[in-house]
Design an enzyme around this catalytic site. Structure first.
Site, PDB file in Angstrom:
ATOM      1  N   ASP A   7      -3.049   4.242  -4.026  1.00  0.00           N
ATOM      2  CA  ASP A   7      -2.344   5.142  -4.958  1.00  0.00           C
ATOM      3  C   ASP A   7      -0.857   5.217  -4.587  1.00  0.00           C
ATOM      4  O   ASP A   7       0.017   5.161  -5.440  1.00  0.00           O
ATOM      5  CB  ASP A   7      -2.949   6.556  -4.895  1.00  0.00           C
ATOM      6  CG  ASP A   7      -4.392   6.575  -5.399  1.00  0.00           C
ATOM      7  OD1 ASP A   7      -4.792   5.587  -6.052  1.00  0.00           O
ATOM      8  OD2 ASP A   7      -5.110   7.553  -5.119  1.00  0.00           O
ATOM      9  N   SER A  61      -7.096   2.872   2.858  1.00  0.00           N
ATOM     10  CA  SER A  61      -7.855   3.857   2.084  1.00  0.00           C
ATOM     11  C   SER A  61      -7.377   3.858   0.636  1.00  0.00           C
ATOM     12  O   SER A  61      -6.368   3.241   0.299  1.00  0.00           O
ATOM     13  CB  SER A  61      -7.652   5.245   2.683  1.00  0.00           C
ATOM     14  OG  SER A  61      -6.342   5.687   2.385  1.00  0.00           O
ATOM     15  N   LYS A  62      -8.124   4.581  -0.179  1.00  0.00           N
ATOM     16  CA  LYS A  62      -7.778   4.681  -1.595  1.00  0.00           C
ATOM     17  C   LYS A  62      -6.383   5.287  -1.752  1.00  0.00           C
ATOM     18  O   LYS A  62      -5.614   4.889  -2.612  1.00  0.00           O
ATOM     19  CB  LYS A  62      -8.827   5.538  -2.292  1.00  0.00           C
ATOM     20  CG  LYS A  62      -8.535   5.764  -3.757  1.00  0.00           C
ATOM     21  CD  LYS A  62      -9.636   6.527  -4.406  1.00  0.00           C
ATOM     22  CE  LYS A  62      -9.258   7.163  -5.726  1.00  0.00           C
ATOM     23  NZ  LYS A  62      -7.877   7.498  -5.931  1.00  0.00           N
ATOM     24  N   ARG A  63      -6.081   6.255  -0.882  1.00  0.00           N
ATOM     25  CA  ARG A  63      -4.755   6.900  -0.935  1.00  0.00           C
ATOM     26  C   ARG A  63      -3.622   5.898  -0.761  1.00  0.00           C
ATOM     27  O   ARG A  63      -2.575   6.011  -1.370  1.00  0.00           O
ATOM     28  CB  ARG A  63      -4.645   7.978   0.138  1.00  0.00           C
ATOM     29  CG  ARG A  63      -5.096   9.340  -0.336  1.00  0.00           C
ATOM     30  CD  ARG A  63      -4.612  10.436   0.597  1.00  0.00           C
ATOM     31  NE  ARG A  63      -4.907  10.124   1.990  1.00  0.00           N
ATOM     32  CZ  ARG A  63      -6.080  10.361   2.583  1.00  0.00           C
ATOM     33  NH1 ARG A  63      -7.055  10.915   1.889  1.00  0.00           N
ATOM     34  NH2 ARG A  63      -6.282  10.057   3.840  1.00  0.00           N
TER      35      ARG A  63
END
Ligand code: GLU
Length: 378
Positions: free
Chosen positions: A271, A266-268
């Site tokens: 990050d 996921s994008k998380r």
């Protein structure tokens, strides 16, 4: 069917930037189309207006361009089977929903949100863990199967809110052969009466997707594994609309997993671990949040594609570096695995390093000048 001219589509919903997984789906569709001398279509699936994000469509077109994934037909390219944006095709879908109603394979449902909640509560207290609108419950609801025909007509004439639902057969095995997963068989008693047409006058994804694939002559549906549970409904729709003879072949691609293999990337994760999950920079129009992309981080599209190609596919040899041309000639769905593919950022950097090394001094100087200027170094 075997001799049909290959036509595939990438059908994103404009709900945000393309994630690595979306680009891989586009890439595999493109490679498959080009390998078989076929067409690659780009269709925008924007029937869910509540999830529309401004700028997402332009982002998708720009990202595919950067990757060198050329669209033969679609929103950015035109073509004879358009429009290629579902919100511009409303009238088309209504006709097929009506056809399903006439042949008694679908029905009108007038239940209010309150009535739906009530039904769920009732089923829960009777011990049903996840209640559904289905063969068991539909008989107790307000729909054209339970109400007198006259009342149905009155409600429709009066403009009452309604949705159109598929009438799932009671006990039928739906079978299809997935190119990657083999035979899939699901009994309809495990499926609910999905909404095909919403009260806002828009079809749902399921109806629009099937109707468009049919009208656009799609021969192979190559998409992410998250759509596998929807495929039996799509197969049933093909049969119900009398299109089984031209039903596309389905190929559901494996998930792209977090680097430790624990769940979907996921994008998380990006990050948290410091790598981009988007092909190009993206600014969220609502929050202003900026996310970096591979392009702006100095990656070559060739390296990005090469890395993506290996997330789920392998050539069956030790060769790792592939130009787009080589990918096209080597790609086959037979060599796409079922198991999730772990994303590996070090490997992504390694691919970029290989392409960087192969550049001539002159090319490098040209490519690096803007970055050096930005840093005040020239
Ligand atoms: N609109 C769907 C998506 O956003 C497309 C799924 C499909 O390819 O059928 O992924």
């Amino acid at each position: 069917m075997e001799n049909r001219h290959v036509r595939v589509r990438f059908a994103p919903s404009p709900t945000g930037p393309l994630h690595i997984g979306g680009v891989r789906t586009a890439l595999y569709n493109y490679l498959f189309a080009k390998k078989h001398g076929g067409d690659f279509l780009l269709r925008i699936e924007d029937t869910d207006q509540s999830r529309f994000v401004a700028g997402a469509e332009d982002y998708i077109v720009d990202a595919l361009n950067w990757c060198g994934i050329q669209v033969d037909e679609g929103v950015s390219a035109g073509g004879s089977k358009g429009p290629y944006k579902q919100s511009e095709r409303r009238a088309i879908y209504h006709k097929y929903a009506d056809q399903l109603i006439e042949s008694k394979l679908a029905y009108y449902a007038f239940d209010t949100p309150g009535e739906l909640t009530e039904m769920r509560e009732r089923m829960k207290s009777a011990g049903v863990a996840s209640p559904q609108y289905n063969v068991v419950t539909r008989g107790g609801m307000k729909n054209s199967l339970t109400l007198p025909a006259e009342e149905v007509r009155e409600r429709l004439d009066r403009g009452d809110n309604y949705v159109i639902r598929i009438k799932m057969p009671r006990n039928k095995d739906i079978k299809f052969e997935d190119v990657i997963r083999g035979w899939v068989s699901v009994n309809t008693k495990n499926l609910d009466d999905k909404v095909l047409f919403k009260s806002d006058g828009m079809p749902t994804y399921h109806l629009a997707n099937v109707v468009d694939d049919y009208l656009m002559g799609i021969t192979h549906v190559i998409r992410g594994e998250e759509w596998l549970p929807s495929a039996p409904l799509h197969v049933l729709l093909y049969e119900s609309l009398g299109w089984q003879g031209v039903m596309p072949k389905f190929a559901h691609l494996p998930l792209i997993l977090k680097p430790d293999g624990n769940g979907k990337l996921s994008k998380r994760d990006g990050d948290r671990l410091g790598f981009p999950v988007f092909p190009t920079n993206w600014t969220n129009p609502e929050t202003g949040e900026e996310s970096s992309g591979y392009r702006e981080r100095g990656y070559y599209p060739e390296a990005f594609n090469n890395m993506l190609a290996f997330l789920g596919w392998n050539p069956g040899t030790t060769q790792e570096l592939f130009t787009m041309k080589e990918l096209i000639s080597s790609f086959s769905l037979d060599r796409v695995g079922k198991a999730g593919a772990k994303f590996d950022f070090d490997k992504t950097k390694w691919f970029n390093q290989q392409y960087l090394r192969s550049r001539s001094g002159d090319d490098l100087a040209k490519e690096l000048t803007p970055y050096l200027k930005e840093e005040g170094l020239t």
